[in-house]
Design a protein around this motif. Structure first.
Motif, PDB file in Angstrom:
ATOM      1  N   HIS A   1      -7.083  -4.503  -4.707  1.00 53.79           N
ATOM      2  CA  HIS A   1      -6.462  -3.596  -5.676  1.00 53.79           C
ATOM      3  C   HIS A   1      -6.407  -4.172  -7.083  1.00 53.79           C
ATOM      4  O   HIS A   1      -6.561  -3.438  -8.063  1.00 53.79           O
TER       5      HIS A   1
ATOM      6  N   LEU B   1       0.823  -1.209   0.000  1.00 53.43           N
ATOM      7  CA  LEU B   1       0.000   0.000   0.000  1.00 53.43           C
ATOM      8  C   LEU B   1       0.858   1.261   0.000  1.00 53.43           C
ATOM      9  O   LEU B   1       0.520   2.256  -0.646  1.00 53.43           O
TER      10      LEU B   1
ATOM     11  N   LEU C   1     -12.146   2.430   0.415  1.00 52.28           N
ATOM     12  CA  LEU C   1     -11.180   2.034  -0.604  1.00 52.28           C
ATOM     13  C   LEU C   1     -10.542   3.260  -1.256  1.00 52.28           C
ATOM     14  O   LEU C   1      -9.330   3.278  -1.527  1.00 52.28           O
TER      15      LEU C   1
ATOM     16  N   TRP D   1      -6.182  -4.711   1.311  1.00 54.44           N
ATOM     17  CA  TRP D   1      -6.123  -3.731   0.215  1.00 54.44           C
ATOM     18  C   TRP D   1      -5.487  -4.352  -1.020  1.00 54.44           C
ATOM     19  O   TRP D   1      -5.947  -4.121  -2.147  1.00 54.44           O
TER      20      TRP D   1
END
Length: 313
Positions: free
Chosen positions: A260, A197, A292, A256
């Protein structure tokens, strides 16, 4: 809920994804941390069995993890009926008496020797996937001298071993966008680069993998593996989302990645059973559009950190 990210037209936490001709769970297991259980073999075996029980069906390893110890654990713990895909890597070799306990092994003959060593320690006739770990990008040692080897020369020996049946599929690690483009004709099953991230240098590379049906298997998925690298667990947005959902910042960072891009496969590693269960649980974490978007807006900081050649450490 769909993300505005073009790579995530239909993101789905957990679930399955194609990988080297198979369909696997998107959450696997990275076995490197099993080195920490060198003095408790029973606990290491139990952890691997627990991973299988939790649905792990692909495990990432290397001969240089514990100088063969981790591969020996896999040979003992993983049974044929488990139908677990073993993924190993070459490009480095154990150096038990060196300052970092490994050395680069990039020359074609060293890649072949690495595959042979993996076959013996794993007790396999074929390794389903073998990653060629380059030194072109991301944090880690950079090749110098005789260890600077042209990618085409390396791919020639890797494809030869695939033709011989020693390797089922070829992956690449620490590779650049241009490097992957050069390698595509050889048939690439996955790419392992440092990515998280907070360190998203390789967005274009990830997009190319998605377009080519290549699995993206990030290492250092939470950043921070070396001093100077940004850490997901210290990112304010990740901490705020974690608090709001009642999970940990680490779980937010892993979840995430699953949201993604649909070709992301995770291989988080641990030597602790509770941590293993927490990692597997990220497949159940969902983000609404606003959450998000907040995570997508986190600033990416470069993951470039050179450790230098082993003799300079």
């Amino acid at each position: 809920m769909a993300s505005s990210n073009p790579l995530s037209d239909a993101p789905r936490p957990g679930g399955t994804a194609p990988f080297a001709g198979r369909t696997v769970s998107r959450i696997g297991y990275g076995a490197m941390q099993l080195e920490r259980l060198h003095d408790d073999r029973g606990a290491a075996i139990a952890l691997l069995r627990r991973a299988v029980d939790l649905g792990v069906d692909h495990i990432d390893t290397a001969q240089f993890y514990g100088n063969g110890y981790v591969n020996e654990l896999l040979r003992e713990a993983i049974r044929p009926q488990d139908d677990v895909m073993i993924v190993s890597k070459v490009g480095a070799a154990p150096d038990p008496h060196g300052p970092v306990r490994l050395r680069l092994a990039q020359r074609p003959e060293e890649l072949r020797a690495g595959v042979e060593d993996n076959l013996i320690s794993l007790g396999l006739e074929q390794i389903p996937v073998v990653n060629l770990r380059r030194t072109d990008s991301g944090p880690g040692i950079r090749a110098t001298g005789e260890q600077v080897v042209d990618l085409d020369d390396q791919l020639a020996v890797m494809t030869a071993m695939r033709d011989e049946g020693k390797i089922g599929a070829i992956g690449l690690g620490s590779v650049t966008l241009d490097g992957l483009r050069r390698a595509l004709p050889a048939g690439i099953a996955c790419v392992q680069n440092a990515y998280s991230l907070v360190s998203r240098d390789d967005e274009d590379l990830l997009a190319l993998c998605a377009a080519e049906g290549i699995a993206w298997v990030p290492f250092f998925p939470l950043g921070g593996a070396f001093p100077g690298l940004p850490k997901v667990t210290e990112e304010p947005a990740a901490r705020a989302v974690a608090e709001s959902l009642g999970v940990t910042p680490s779980q937010v960072g892993l979840a995430w990645l699953l949201h993604h891009a649909p070709n992301v496969l995770l291989i988080p590693g641990t030597a602790d059973a509770a941590h293993l269960e927490a990692n597997m649980a990220v497949g159940d974490i969902t983000f609404d559009a606003a959450t998000l978007a907040t995570l997508d807006a986190v600033e990416s900081r470069s993951s470039e950190l050179l450790l230098g050649p082993p003799e300079r450490r």
